[in-house]
Motif scaffolding. Sequence first.
Motif, PDB file in Angstrom:
ATOM      1  N   GLY A 652       0.817  -1.212   0.000  1.00  0.00           N
ATOM      2  CA  GLY A 652       0.000   0.000   0.000  1.00  0.00           C
ATOM      3  C   GLY A 652       0.849   1.260   0.000  1.00  0.00           C
ATOM      4  N   GLU A 653       0.229   2.377  -0.402  1.00  0.00           N
ATOM      5  CA  GLU A 653       0.928   3.666  -0.447  1.00  0.00           C
ATOM      6  C   GLU A 653       0.045   4.735   0.211  1.00  0.00           C
ATOM      7  N   ALA A 654       0.693   5.660   0.951  1.00  0.00           N
ATOM      8  CA  ALA A 654      -0.038   6.759   1.602  1.00  0.00           C
ATOM      9  C   ALA A 654       0.752   8.048   1.435  1.00  0.00           C
ATOM     10  N   SER A 655       0.045   9.198   1.466  1.00  0.00           N
ATOM     11  CA  SER A 655       0.720  10.496   1.345  1.00  0.00           C
ATOM     12  C   SER A 655       0.554  11.266   2.656  1.00  0.00           C
ATOM     13  N   VAL A 656       1.597  12.036   3.026  1.00  0.00           N
ATOM     14  CA  VAL A 656       1.582  12.819   4.262  1.00  0.00           C
ATOM     15  C   VAL A 656       0.851  14.131   3.998  1.00  0.00           C
ATOM     16  N   LEU A 657      -0.246  14.350   4.769  1.00  0.00           N
ATOM     17  CA  LEU A 657      -1.047  15.564   4.603  1.00  0.00           C
ATOM     18  C   LEU A 657      -0.735  16.612   5.671  1.00  0.00           C
ATOM     19  N   ALA A 658      -0.289  16.152   6.877  1.00  0.00           N
ATOM     20  CA  ALA A 658       0.019  17.081   7.976  1.00  0.00           C
ATOM     21  C   ALA A 658       1.056  16.456   8.890  1.00  0.00           C
ATOM     22  N   THR A 659       1.794  17.302   9.584  1.00  0.00           N
ATOM     23  CA  THR A 659       2.802  16.813  10.526  1.00  0.00           C
ATOM     24  C   THR A 659       2.582  17.465  11.882  1.00  0.00           C
ATOM     25  N   PHE A 660       2.755  16.735  12.934  1.00  0.00           N
ATOM     26  CA  PHE A 660       2.661  17.258  14.297  1.00  0.00           C
ATOM     27  C   PHE A 660       3.447  16.332  15.204  1.00  0.00           C
ATOM     28  N   SER A 661       3.522  16.659  16.481  1.00  0.00           N
ATOM     29  CA  SER A 661       4.270  15.837  17.431  1.00  0.00           C
ATOM     30  C   SER A 661       3.437  15.622  18.675  1.00  0.00           C
ATOM     31  N   VAL A 662       3.667  14.475  19.309  1.00  0.00           N
ATOM     32  CA  VAL A 662       2.977  14.129  20.554  1.00  0.00           C
ATOM     33  C   VAL A 662       4.031  13.865  21.620  1.00  0.00           C
ATOM     34  N   THR A 663       3.608  14.109  22.902  1.00  0.00           N
ATOM     35  CA  THR A 663       4.545  13.905  24.012  1.00  0.00           C
ATOM     36  C   THR A 663       4.307  12.533  24.625  1.00  0.00           C
ATOM     37  N   GLU A 664       5.376  11.764  24.673  1.00  0.00           N
ATOM     38  CA  GLU A 664       5.343  10.460  25.332  1.00  0.00           C
ATOM     39  C   GLU A 664       6.372  10.496  26.442  1.00  0.00           C
ATOM     40  N   GLY A 665       5.901  10.621  27.673  1.00  0.00           N
ATOM     41  CA  GLY A 665       6.827  10.776  28.783  1.00  0.00           C
ATOM     42  C   GLY A 665       7.495  12.128  28.695  1.00  0.00           C
ATOM     43  N   LYS A 666       8.800  12.121  28.577  1.00  0.00           N
ATOM     44  CA  LYS A 666       9.568  13.369  28.448  1.00  0.00           C
ATOM     45  C   LYS A 666      10.014  13.626  27.009  1.00  0.00           C
ATOM     46  N   LYS A 667       9.587  12.738  26.098  1.00  0.00           N
ATOM     47  CA  LYS A 667      10.053  12.853  24.708  1.00  0.00           C
ATOM     48  C   LYS A 667       8.927  13.324  23.799  1.00  0.00           C
ATOM     49  N   LYS A 668       9.339  14.067  22.769  1.00  0.00           N
ATOM     50  CA  LYS A 668       8.395  14.469  21.740  1.00  0.00           C
ATOM     51  C   LYS A 668       8.613  13.574  20.515  1.00  0.00           C
ATOM     52  N   VAL A 669       7.522  12.946  20.102  1.00  0.00           N
ATOM     53  CA  VAL A 669       7.598  11.994  18.980  1.00  0.00           C
ATOM     54  C   VAL A 669       6.917  12.603  17.769  1.00  0.00           C
ATOM     55  N   PRO A 670       7.642  12.708  16.594  1.00  0.00           N
ATOM     56  CA  PRO A 670       7.007  13.243  15.379  1.00  0.00           C
ATOM     57  C   PRO A 670       5.960  12.267  14.839  1.00  0.00           C
ATOM     58  N   VAL A 671       4.817  12.790  14.430  1.00  0.00           N
ATOM     59  CA  VAL A 671       3.720  11.968  13.900  1.00  0.00           C
ATOM     60  C   VAL A 671       3.307  12.553  12.553  1.00  0.00           C
ATOM     61  N   ALA A 672       2.987  11.684  11.622  1.00  0.00           N
ATOM     62  CA  ALA A 672       2.530  12.095  10.284  1.00  0.00           C
ATOM     63  C   ALA A 672       1.057  11.757  10.145  1.00  0.00           C
ATOM     64  N   GLY A 673       0.277  12.754   9.733  1.00  0.00           N
ATOM     65  CA  GLY A 673      -1.123  12.508   9.407  1.00  0.00           C
ATOM     66  C   GLY A 673      -1.212  12.154   7.941  1.00  0.00           C
ATOM     67  N   CYS A 674      -1.678  10.951   7.637  1.00  0.00           N
ATOM     68  CA  CYS A 674      -1.621  10.416   6.265  1.00  0.00           C
ATOM     69  C   CYS A 674      -2.995   9.974   5.773  1.00  0.00           C
ATOM     70  N   ARG A 675      -3.083   9.849   4.433  1.00  0.00           N
ATOM     71  CA  ARG A 675      -4.256   9.258   3.795  1.00  0.00           C
ATOM     72  C   ARG A 675      -3.767   8.159   2.839  1.00  0.00           C
ATOM     73  N   VAL A 676      -4.410   7.005   2.966  1.00  0.00           N
ATOM     74  CA  VAL A 676      -4.014   5.844   2.132  1.00  0.00           C
ATOM     75  C   VAL A 676      -4.522   6.065   0.712  1.00  0.00           C
TER      76      VAL A 676
END
Length: 755
Positions: A652-676
Amino acid sequence: MMHLFSAFDSGIRTEAAGWHPLPASRINMNQKILKVENLLRFHTICRQLHSLGQRRILAQWKHVFSSAYPVWTAQLYAWPWQTDVLFGAALSQYRLLVTKKEERSRKSQLSSTKSKKEVEVWIGMTVEELARAMEKDVDCIYEALMNTAMDIDSLEADSHLDEVWIKEVIKKGGMKLKWSKLKQDKVRENKDAVRRPHADPALLTPRSPVVTIMGHVDHGKTTLLDKLRKTQVAATEAGGITQHIGAFLVSLPSGEKITFLDTPGHAAFSAMRARGAQVTDIVILVVAADDGVMKQTVESIQHAKDAQVPIVLAINKCDKAEADPEKVKKELLAYDVVCEDYGGDVQAVHVSALTGDNLMALAEATVTLAEMLELKADPTGPVEGTVIESFTDKGRGPVTTAIIQRGTLKKGSVLVAGKSWAKVRSMFDENGKTINEASPSMPVGIIGWRDLPSAGDEILEVESEPRAREVINWRKYEQEQEKNKENLKIIEEKRKEHQEAHRKAREKYGTLHWKERSFIKYQEKKEQKPLKLKEKAERDSHVLPIIIKGDVDGSVEAILNIMDTYDASHECELELVHFGVGDISENDVNLAETFHGVIYGFNVNAGNVIEQSAVKKGVKIKLHKIIYRLIEDLQEELSSRLPYTVKEHIIGEASVLATFSVTEGKKKVPVAGCRVQKGQLEKQKKFKLIRNRQVIWKGTLTSLKHHKDDISIIKTGMDCGLSLDEEKIEFKVGDEIVCYEEKEVLTKTSWDPGF
């Protein structure tokens, strides 16, 4: 006292003045004697000085002691000079002993030089031959070569030694070297059998023409011949392809007889077509009207030209709607085959082998051309002929198909062909019927061969069995001599290579300190460590040992010719262990088991007992009736030995429509909002991130969510959020996320046999 020192000095000069040129050993000895003499003289002078001092004291007391002790006084004065005499006598004795010892040592040196054994050696001699020449045991040779660059482990008794190692062994054995030329065997008288001189034209009688039918595969050659001799050979042939040369005598309604050779049109049988052209008088070139000139058509034309044989053109399949005979004639112009319609001398006959149309016209054209050639032969005297085919038959042994070219073959005749001979036990024609004699141009099957001759060998009749053995022995001797010459040439080349390698090694290590040299050699040995079991198994898997068995000599020859085109040794090495004619035997199975190989049989059988034995020993036996099927099977077997190729299968293939980050503990993790966009994304599979058509990351996902729910699969058109196992990777809008899995695909060999 000064007088005494001058006397001492003059004595030394006198000794030196009397010296004459002597050998080096004598000079050294004399120098030693002079040193001893000088020491003794110095000692004597010291004694004399001491005596003089005593005399002065005694002179003062002379009047006291002379009257009372006259004898003691006399001895006191005389003693120093008597000591000098004793020293002189001892010195002369010492000189005599030294001279005698020197003469004895010189004599012993001369005797040892004279007693040094002279060993006659030559280039390329083996370990065993060198040991015999030195009158030593083979172990002595091994001992002499220890601690040298020679690999003792790979050295056998019949291994050839280079010049360097021969010299080394002789030197360590304390012997003298003498180079000799290679011993020439006594020149043997040529005992070979040869063809007779040309016969008197008055003795020649007309003979039937030998005609070879040639052309591309599946252009109708066998069907054409089948119609001419009214048999069903074509129906019994595997896949409608002639597998080996058949020789047939065809009687025409007019009473004329023609001997036909049906050669295979398949690409694999090039050598057999060439052989057919060499024993023929006329070539019938069959070309399909609907197919035109093909690769084997051109090759057949070339064979006919090389043999200087005239051509009759048979344009076959003219009954087909798409047939175009004129196109065939025009295409042949490019190969200097000019038909009579275009002003040439090649007869062209339009035929249909399937319906039998115009076949008599083709036969008449052949007979007419034969009459123009005025074919004649001498039917008397010893037989001369050519082996067309050879095979091993159960119950009858080695059998040959031959064309008689001169003389008349009868039962009981003694024949030689190549390195085999026969006393003719029986003869038969193309239908298997026993015949008593065979005249020129007649094809005949011959039974009674001691060994199997090769197709194309010349057949000659000799007067007796002892003469036949003599001819065969001579031919084997000639072959052995040629082989020896080739071996010596190879040995000489290898010797030069070894000397060059030795010279380079000396240049490499010559300037180094012994410690550096030892360290480098240790490192090189370390790199040449023996293969581990796993590595050995991998190496063996890249080698395919095979055994080839065929029904006739020509079939085996064709398969071996195809194998000669193998050019993929860098992928998998193809190793021919054994080849032969006849059914598969227990010996073939044992060989295949030993070499972990595969047995390929062409038009042969393997009995139940043999097949059971092969299954028990884990040996593959692959039997085929059509040659290209055998080659395809061989290609598949080679491919199975190659390592698998890993290929990516996109899920499968998906494209990145938005980027943001979430906090897990003391770390910030980059997350990609995608559509398949295509297929589906599966969390357990592998992923890659593509930016500007460049892959910037490969790995797995740490999370895959739809809204706030963790999911394992998300399909086309749905939105999702995902994070990667690499935290340092930052997403950008427009990036592509690809979900894929890796699959192992069978690698195909790059070898292309050409058909």
